[in-house]
Motif scaffolding. Structure first.
Motif, PDB file in Angstrom:
ATOM      1  N   ASP A 181       0.817  -1.222   0.000  1.00 48.60           N
ATOM      2  CA  ASP A 181       0.000   0.000   0.000  1.00 48.60           C
ATOM      3  C   ASP A 181       0.846   1.265   0.000  1.00 48.60           C
ATOM      4  OD1 ASP A 181       0.981   0.224   2.555  1.00 48.60           O
ATOM      5  OD2 ASP A 181      -0.959   0.133   3.564  1.00 48.60           O
ATOM      6  N   GLY A 182       2.182   1.132  -0.160  1.00 49.43           N
ATOM      7  CA  GLY A 182       3.050   2.302  -0.295  1.00 49.43           C
ATOM      8  C   GLY A 182       3.122   3.176   0.938  1.00 49.43           C
ATOM      9  N   GLU A 193      18.814  14.716   1.349  1.00 50.94           N
ATOM     10  CA  GLU A 193      19.474  14.354   0.094  1.00 50.94           C
ATOM     11  C   GLU A 193      20.976  14.620   0.197  1.00 50.94           C
ATOM     12  OE1 GLU A 193      19.176  15.330  -4.714  1.00 50.94           O
ATOM     13  OE2 GLU A 193      17.783  16.255  -3.289  1.00 50.94           O
ATOM     14  N   GLY A 194      21.759  13.641  -0.222  1.00 54.37           N
ATOM     15  CA  GLY A 194      23.212  13.797  -0.216  1.00 54.37           C
ATOM     16  C   GLY A 194      23.905  13.272   1.022  1.00 54.37           C
ATOM     17  N   VAL A 195      23.153  12.971   2.080  1.00 54.11           N
ATOM     18  CA  VAL A 195      23.783  12.461   3.300  1.00 54.11           C
ATOM     19  C   VAL A 195      24.302  11.037   3.099  1.00 54.11           C
ATOM     20  CG1 VAL A 195      23.376  11.827   5.721  1.00 54.11           C
ATOM     21  CG2 VAL A 195      22.459  13.968   4.812  1.00 54.11           C
ATOM     22  N   THR A 196      23.558  10.210   2.382  1.00 57.31           N
ATOM     23  CA  THR A 196      23.972   8.833   2.132  1.00 57.31           C
ATOM     24  C   THR A 196      23.580   8.423   0.724  1.00 57.31           C
ATOM     25  OG1 THR A 196      23.714   6.524   2.828  1.00 57.31           O
ATOM     26  CG2 THR A 196      21.822   7.975   3.140  1.00 57.31           C
ATOM     27  N   ASP A 200      16.944   5.225  -1.128  1.00 60.86           N
ATOM     28  CA  ASP A 200      16.256   5.314  -2.415  1.00 60.86           C
ATOM     29  C   ASP A 200      14.772   5.585  -2.151  1.00 60.86           C
ATOM     30  OD1 ASP A 200      15.215   2.887  -1.556  1.00 60.86           O
ATOM     31  OD2 ASP A 200      16.501   1.678  -2.855  1.00 60.86           O
ATOM     32  N   ASN A 201      13.944   5.276  -3.093  1.00 63.43           N
ATOM     33  CA  ASN A 201      12.511   5.573  -2.958  1.00 63.43           C
ATOM     34  C   ASN A 201      11.731   4.441  -2.295  1.00 63.43           C
ATOM     35  OD1 ASN A 201      12.647   8.135  -4.199  1.00 63.43           O
ATOM     36  ND2 ASN A 201      12.691   7.171  -6.227  1.00 63.43           N
ATOM     37  N   THR A 202      12.426   3.587  -1.577  1.00 63.69           N
ATOM     38  CA  THR A 202      11.771   2.500  -0.866  1.00 63.69           C
ATOM     39  C   THR A 202      12.220   2.502   0.593  1.00 63.69           C
ATOM     40  OG1 THR A 202      13.489   0.805  -1.177  1.00 63.69           O
ATOM     41  CG2 THR A 202      11.924   1.138  -2.988  1.00 63.69           C
ATOM     42  N   LEU A 203      11.479   1.765   1.417  1.00 70.27           N
ATOM     43  CA  LEU A 203      11.911   1.428   2.769  1.00 70.27           C
ATOM     44  C   LEU A 203      11.926  -0.088   2.850  1.00 70.27           C
ATOM     45  CD1 LEU A 203       9.862   3.953   4.978  1.00 70.27           C
ATOM     46  CD2 LEU A 203      12.295   4.058   4.417  1.00 70.27           C
ATOM     47  N   GLN A 210       3.239   6.599  -1.114  1.00 66.75           N
ATOM     48  CA  GLN A 210       1.990   7.028  -0.473  1.00 66.75           C
ATOM     49  C   GLN A 210       2.206   7.519   0.959  1.00 66.75           C
ATOM     50  OE1 GLN A 210      -0.769   7.247  -2.230  1.00 66.75           O
ATOM     51  NE2 GLN A 210       0.306   6.364  -3.996  1.00 66.75           N
ATOM     52  N   GLY A 211       3.421   7.394   1.479  1.00 68.33           N
ATOM     53  CA  GLY A 211       3.698   7.802   2.849  1.00 68.33           C
ATOM     54  C   GLY A 211       3.951   9.299   2.955  1.00 68.33           C
TER      55      GLY A 211
END
Length: 289
Positions: A181-182, A193-196, A200-203, A210-211
């Motif tokens: 369900d995203g 952004e840029g710290v690591t 990416d676009n997932t967990l 959707q989060g």
């Protein structure tokens, strides 16, 4: 150019301001300006242009930069080699790492080291910037990325899965997210952004489109602190959760593709320096424990 002039030139180039160069060199800003003017006068050439963005190199300055950096490498190599046979259990050791690894491992190592070797002083810098060991910006580094330079000694201190975590209170309020369900209806904490390069676009492989991203943090310590406060879900290395019984791992069978690693790094010329050796041993013991 003498060595003092080379250090001045490099400090102004790297800091971009006279004030920043003065802080690096431990002298006042007026002295930096006066010495830079004298250096340019003696060379008969402008090395810097003062712009709205700071002090930038002229063509002459860019031509001088490789020579100056070469002199610096020679000077640092001479210094390291002269210290290589130092058997004194006293003096300064400069250590750099991230704030999370410092709090969880390095500071406890320093605490034990103060008992056994009180004459060794550890200067600790916590930053996400990779300090240059070749330029003696630090003597020892504990990093989350393995360096590839051939003149560095590298040892892996730890490797942990990165899972998805939340507090018991968060899960009581929001429920456990459902795969597919995203993360609809859930709050998420991420790195800025840029710290690591691992984010990416997932967990843990689940798309998070959707989060609600409610916080973007600039360090592992701040990300862990935010999740521990019950304010969001977030990816954390397992060792953090093992020390906090209020954290619950969501979807225990899923983890981020790349693990969280810690690497001990030092220059090979310092490997036999007594005070550096005992500091690296203390840090290694902290991770082993």
């Amino acid at each position: 150019m003498n060595w003092d002039d080379v250090q001045l030139f490099l400090a102004v180039h790297r800091a971009g301001t006279l004030r920043g160069a003065a802080q690096r060199l431990g002298i006042d800003q007026t002295t930096v300006g006066r010495r830079l003017t004298g250096l340019e006068r003696s060379l008969g050439s402008r090395l810097f242009l003062r712009t709205t963005g700071g002090w930038t190199l002229t063509d002459s300055g860019r031509q001088a930069l490789p020579k100056a950096e070469g002199m610096e490498r020679l000077a640092v190599s001479f210094e390291r080699r002269s210290e290589g046979a130092d058997n004194r259990m006293a003096g300064e050791v400069r250590v750099t790492t991230t704030d999370a690894l410092a709090m969880d491992f390095v500071v406890p190592a320093i605490e034990r080291l103060r008992t056994t070797h009180p004459d060794i002083s550890v200067i600790l810098s916590t930053t996400t910037r990779l300090l240059d060991l070749a330029r003696r910006e630090a003597d020892v580094a504990v990093r989350t990325l393995r360096p590839e330079q051939p003149d560095l000694i590298v040892r892996r201190l730890g490797c942990w899965e990165v899972g998805l975590y939340a507090t018991k209170g968060y899960l009581e309020r929001h429920g456990e997210p459902q795969r597919g369900d995203g993360f609809a209806g859930h709050d998420i904490a991420l790195y800025q952004e840029g710290v690591t390069g691992r984010q990416d676009n997932t967990l843990t492989g689940e798309p998070r489109k959707q989060g609600r991203v409610v916080a973007e943090l600039d360090s592992s310590l701040m990300l862990a602190t935010f999740v521990r406060a019950g304010l969001a879900l977030g990816e954390l290395p397992d060792y953090i959760a093992q020390r906090d019984h209020n954290l619950v791992r969501v979807w225990p069978d899923h983890h981020r593709a790349r693990p969280y690693e810690a690497w001990l790094v030092l220059h090979q010329d310092l490997a036999r320096t007594a005070r550096v050796r005992v500091v690296t041993e203390a840090i290694s013991d902290a991770f082993a424990g």
